[in-house]
Design a protein around this motif. Structure first.
Motif, short mmCIF file in Angstrom:
data_model
loop_
_atom_site.label_atom_id
_atom_site.label_comp_id
_atom_site.label_asym_id
_atom_site.label_seq_id
_atom_site.Cartn_x
_atom_site.Cartn_y
_atom_site.Cartn_z
N ASP A 180 0.83 -1.21 0.00
CA ASP A 180 0.00 0.00 0.00
C ASP A 180 0.86 1.26 0.00
O ASP A 180 0.53 2.24 -0.68
N GLU A 181 1.96 1.24 0.74
CA GLU A 181 2.86 2.39 0.75
C GLU A 181 3.51 2.59 -0.61
O GLU A 181 3.65 3.71 -1.09
N ALA A 182 3.91 1.49 -1.26
CA ALA A 182 4.52 1.57 -2.60
C ALA A 182 3.51 2.11 -3.61
O ALA A 182 3.86 2.95 -4.45
N THR A 183 2.27 1.68 -3.51
CA THR A 183 1.23 2.18 -4.40
C THR A 183 1.00 3.67 -4.19
O THR A 183 0.88 4.43 -5.16
N ALA A 184 0.96 4.09 -2.94
CA ALA A 184 0.77 5.51 -2.63
C ALA A 184 1.95 6.34 -3.13
O ALA A 184 1.77 7.43 -3.69
#
Length: 71
Positions: free
Chosen positions: A4-8
Protein backbone atom coordinates in the motif's frame (compact mmCIF):
# COMPACT_ATOMS: atom_id res chain seq x y z
CA UNK A 1 7.75 -0.69 2.47
CA UNK A 2 4.31 -2.26 2.29
CA UNK A 3 2.44 -2.77 -0.97
CA UNK A 4 0.00 0.00 0.00
CA UNK A 5 2.86 2.39 0.75
CA UNK A 6 4.52 1.57 -2.60
CA UNK A 7 1.23 2.18 -4.40
CA UNK A 8 0.77 5.51 -2.63
CA UNK A 9 4.35 6.54 -3.43
CA UNK A 10 3.95 5.54 -7.09
CA UNK A 11 0.81 7.68 -7.22
CA UNK A 12 2.67 10.63 -5.70
CA UNK A 13 5.51 10.28 -8.20
CA UNK A 14 2.94 10.05 -10.99
CA UNK A 15 1.38 13.34 -9.85
CA UNK A 16 4.82 14.98 -9.88
CA UNK A 17 5.45 13.68 -13.42
CA UNK A 18 1.98 13.66 -15.02
CA UNK A 19 3.14 12.55 -18.49
CA UNK A 20 4.27 9.24 -16.98
CA UNK A 21 2.46 6.17 -15.62
CA UNK A 22 4.38 5.01 -12.54
CA UNK A 23 4.15 1.67 -10.74
CA UNK A 24 6.05 -0.70 -8.44
CA UNK A 25 6.32 -4.41 -9.18
CA UNK A 26 8.46 -7.16 -7.65
CA UNK A 27 10.87 -4.71 -6.03
CA UNK A 28 11.35 -2.58 -9.16
CA UNK A 29 9.99 0.87 -9.96
CA UNK A 30 8.75 1.62 -13.48
CA UNK A 31 7.57 4.66 -15.42
CA UNK A 32 6.12 4.58 -18.93
CA UNK A 33 5.61 7.65 -21.06
CA UNK A 34 5.35 8.61 -24.69
CA UNK A 35 7.79 10.66 -26.68
CA UNK A 36 6.47 14.15 -27.47
CA UNK A 37 4.55 14.25 -30.78
CA UNK A 38 5.04 10.52 -31.32
CA UNK A 39 3.14 7.29 -30.95
CA UNK A 40 6.26 5.59 -29.57
CA UNK A 41 6.58 5.01 -25.85
CA UNK A 42 9.46 4.41 -23.51
CA UNK A 43 9.76 2.70 -20.14
CA UNK A 44 12.22 3.60 -17.43
CA UNK A 45 13.06 1.33 -14.51
CA UNK A 46 15.05 1.55 -11.29
CA UNK A 47 15.53 -0.45 -8.12
CA UNK A 48 14.38 2.46 -5.96
CA UNK A 49 11.95 5.37 -6.14
CA UNK A 50 14.71 7.97 -5.79
CA UNK A 51 16.60 6.60 -8.78
CA UNK A 52 13.42 6.53 -10.83
CA UNK A 53 12.65 10.15 -9.90
CA UNK A 54 16.14 11.19 -11.00
CA UNK A 55 15.64 9.48 -14.37
CA UNK A 56 12.23 11.10 -14.80
CA UNK A 57 13.60 14.51 -13.91
CA UNK A 58 16.41 14.05 -16.42
CA UNK A 59 13.96 13.09 -19.19
CA UNK A 60 11.69 16.03 -18.40
CA UNK A 61 14.61 18.49 -18.60
CA UNK A 62 15.84 17.32 -22.01
CA UNK A 63 15.23 19.79 -24.83
CA UNK A 64 12.36 18.72 -27.08
CA UNK A 65 14.75 17.99 -29.97
CA UNK A 66 16.54 15.40 -27.80
CA UNK A 67 13.29 13.64 -26.86
CA UNK A 68 12.62 12.26 -30.33
CA UNK A 69 11.77 8.59 -30.55
CA UNK A 70 14.54 6.39 -31.94
CA UNK A 71 14.02 5.25 -35.53
Amino acid sequence: MTADEATALASTIGHAFPRWAVWHLNGWWYAAGSYPNSMCSRTLHADGPGDLCRQLDHCERLPLAMQKAPL
